[in-house]
Scaffold this motif. Structure first.
Motif, PDB file in Angstrom:
ATOM      1  N   ALA A  54       0.850  -1.196   0.000  1.00 49.85           N
ATOM      2  CA  ALA A  54       0.000   0.000   0.000  1.00 49.85           C
ATOM      3  C   ALA A  54       0.885   1.245   0.000  1.00 49.85           C
ATOM      4  N   PRO A  55       0.478   2.284  -0.721  1.00 51.76           N
ATOM      5  CA  PRO A  55       1.268   3.518  -0.714  1.00 51.76           C
ATOM      6  C   PRO A  55       1.158   4.218   0.634  1.00 51.76           C
ATOM      7  N   GLU A  56       2.239   4.848   1.050  1.00 54.66           N
ATOM      8  CA  GLU A  56       2.239   5.599   2.306  1.00 54.66           C
ATOM      9  C   GLU A  56       2.247   7.102   2.051  1.00 54.66           C
ATOM     10  N   GLY A  57       2.699   7.498   0.867  1.00 58.56           N
ATOM     11  CA  GLY A  57       2.755   8.918   0.528  1.00 58.56           C
ATOM     12  C   GLY A  57       1.701   9.281  -0.499  1.00 58.56           C
ATOM     13  N   GLU A  58       1.866  10.458  -1.063  1.00 60.10           N
ATOM     14  CA  GLU A  58       0.934  10.953  -2.078  1.00 60.10           C
ATOM     15  C   GLU A  58       0.992  10.054  -3.317  1.00 60.10           C
ATOM     16  N   ASN A  66      -6.300  -4.366 -17.375  1.00 54.20           N
ATOM     17  CA  ASN A  66      -5.949  -5.781 -17.336  1.00 54.20           C
ATOM     18  C   ASN A  66      -4.624  -5.989 -16.586  1.00 54.20           C
ATOM     19  N   ILE A  67      -4.703  -5.866 -15.259  1.00 56.96           N
ATOM     20  CA  ILE A  67      -3.540  -6.078 -14.395  1.00 56.96           C
ATOM     21  C   ILE A  67      -3.924  -7.109 -13.336  1.00 56.96           C
ATOM     22  N   SER A  68      -2.949  -7.900 -12.898  1.00 57.45           N
ATOM     23  CA  SER A  68      -3.253  -8.956 -11.925  1.00 57.45           C
ATOM     24  C   SER A  68      -2.806  -8.618 -10.502  1.00 57.45           C
ATOM     25  N   ARG A  69      -1.968  -7.617 -10.330  1.00 61.29           N
ATOM     26  CA  ARG A  69      -1.503  -7.234  -8.992  1.00 61.29           C
ATOM     27  C   ARG A  69      -2.038  -5.844  -8.671  1.00 61.29           C
ATOM     28  N   THR A  70      -2.788  -5.749  -7.597  1.00 59.85           N
ATOM     29  CA  THR A  70      -3.419  -4.489  -7.218  1.00 59.85           C
ATOM     30  C   THR A  70      -3.180  -4.219  -5.736  1.00 59.85           C
ATOM     31  N   ASN A  71      -3.514  -3.004  -5.324  1.00 54.63           N
ATOM     32  CA  ASN A  71      -3.429  -2.669  -3.899  1.00 54.63           C
ATOM     33  C   ASN A  71      -4.584  -1.767  -3.450  1.00 54.63           C
ATOM     34  N   ASP A  79       3.033   5.506  -4.876  1.00 52.90           N
ATOM     35  CA  ASP A  79       3.635   6.762  -4.448  1.00 52.90           C
ATOM     36  C   ASP A  79       5.079   6.762  -4.959  1.00 52.90           C
ATOM     37  N   ARG A  80       5.794   7.853  -4.741  1.00 55.00           N
ATOM     38  CA  ARG A  80       7.176   7.942  -5.254  1.00 55.00           C
ATOM     39  C   ARG A  80       8.072   6.836  -4.702  1.00 55.00           C
ATOM     40  N   ALA A  81       7.936   6.552  -3.415  1.00 54.33           N
ATOM     41  CA  ALA A  81       8.794   5.540  -2.781  1.00 54.33           C
ATOM     42  C   ALA A  81       8.606   4.180  -3.436  1.00 54.33           C
ATOM     43  N   MET A  82       7.381   3.822  -3.758  1.00 52.43           N
ATOM     44  CA  MET A  82       7.123   2.532  -4.396  1.00 52.43           C
ATOM     45  C   MET A  82       7.782   2.455  -5.765  1.00 52.43           C
ATOM     46  N   LEU A  83       7.751   3.553  -6.498  1.00 52.90           N
ATOM     47  CA  LEU A  83       8.346   3.561  -7.841  1.00 52.90           C
ATOM     48  C   LEU A  83       9.866   3.445  -7.786  1.00 52.90           C
ATOM     49  N   THR A  84      10.473   3.886  -6.694  1.00 59.67           N
ATOM     50  CA  THR A  84      11.936   3.774  -6.580  1.00 59.67           C
ATOM     51  C   THR A  84      12.385   2.331  -6.357  1.00 59.67           C
ATOM     52  N   THR A  85      11.455   1.426  -6.074  1.00 52.12           N
ATOM     53  CA  THR A  85      11.837   0.013  -5.909  1.00 52.12           C
ATOM     54  C   THR A  85      12.012  -0.690  -7.256  1.00 52.12           C
ATOM     55  N   LEU A  86      11.549  -0.060  -8.334  1.00 54.29           N
ATOM     56  CA  LEU A  86      11.759  -0.634  -9.669  1.00 54.29           C
ATOM     57  C   LEU A  86      13.219  -0.419 -10.078  1.00 54.29           C
TER      58      LEU A  86
END
Length: 195
Positions: A54-58, A66-71, A79-86
């Protein structure tokens, strides 16, 4: 007689059955049990991996379709932090809206799509200014299309094409220096819908 199962052979106290044979039968039974237990592991691990954090920031990006992984409901929100894990990627290229060659930092669109289990033919990209365009999924396999978060070391802001900008490696491929691809450079990216 060969009709007995391995369990019958092991548990049978016939004096003719030597200890090494019983040990071999026991080893085979243990191996069969281990194989059946481990064959279940990938499916249970995959089931745990079906949900995104789950996102913690904005929230800066929403993915639907058609996506299989959701939150969140049937969406994937980041959020920005999640995208930095890519996996981080750098691209240097010229653009039709800036001067000279620019350095873009971000992540590959194909990695983002893979992270949500996207399956489809087209991704509809929507920008903060309501610009909408369909982009063939093939683009992301054929070219290293970047979702930029930074340009020349500076974070992209909504006032300057951010926080996310779809950037093609136009200097690396002559065919990308075509107006059809220029339309696919979506800045102020807000949403992706996979169809």
């Amino acid at each position: 007689m060969v009709q007995n199962s391995l369990a019958d052979i092991y548990h049978n106290d016939r004096p003719a059955l030597a200890a090494p044979v019983r040990q071999t039968a026991l080893a085979i039974l243990r191996a069969a049990c281990a194989i059946s237990v481990f064959s279940l592991a990938p499916s249970s691990a995959w089931a745990q991996d079906e949900t995104l954090a789950a996102p913690e920031g904005e929230i800066v990006l929403t993915m639907t379709g058609n996506i299989s992984r959701t939150n969140r409901d049937d969406m994937a929100v980041f959020d920005r932090a999640m995208l930095t894990t890519l996996p981080a990627t750098v691209l240097e290229t010229s653009t039709v809206v800036t001067d000279g060659t620019k350095r873009f930092d971000g992540f590959l669109m194909r990695d983002l799509l893979e992270s949500v289990g996207a399956q489809g033919e087209v991704v509809t990209a929507t920008a903060l200014n309501d610009y909408v365009i369909d982009i063939p999924m093939d683009d992301f396999e054929q070219f290293d299309v970047l979702v930029a978060t930074h340009m020349d070391g500076e974070a992209l802001l909504p006032s300057d094409k951010g926080p996310l900008w779809i950037v093609y490696p136009r200097d690396d491929h002559a065919e990308l220096q075509d107006i059809r691809y220029d339309y696919r450079w979506v800045w102020q990216l807000l949403e992706l819908d996979v169809k």
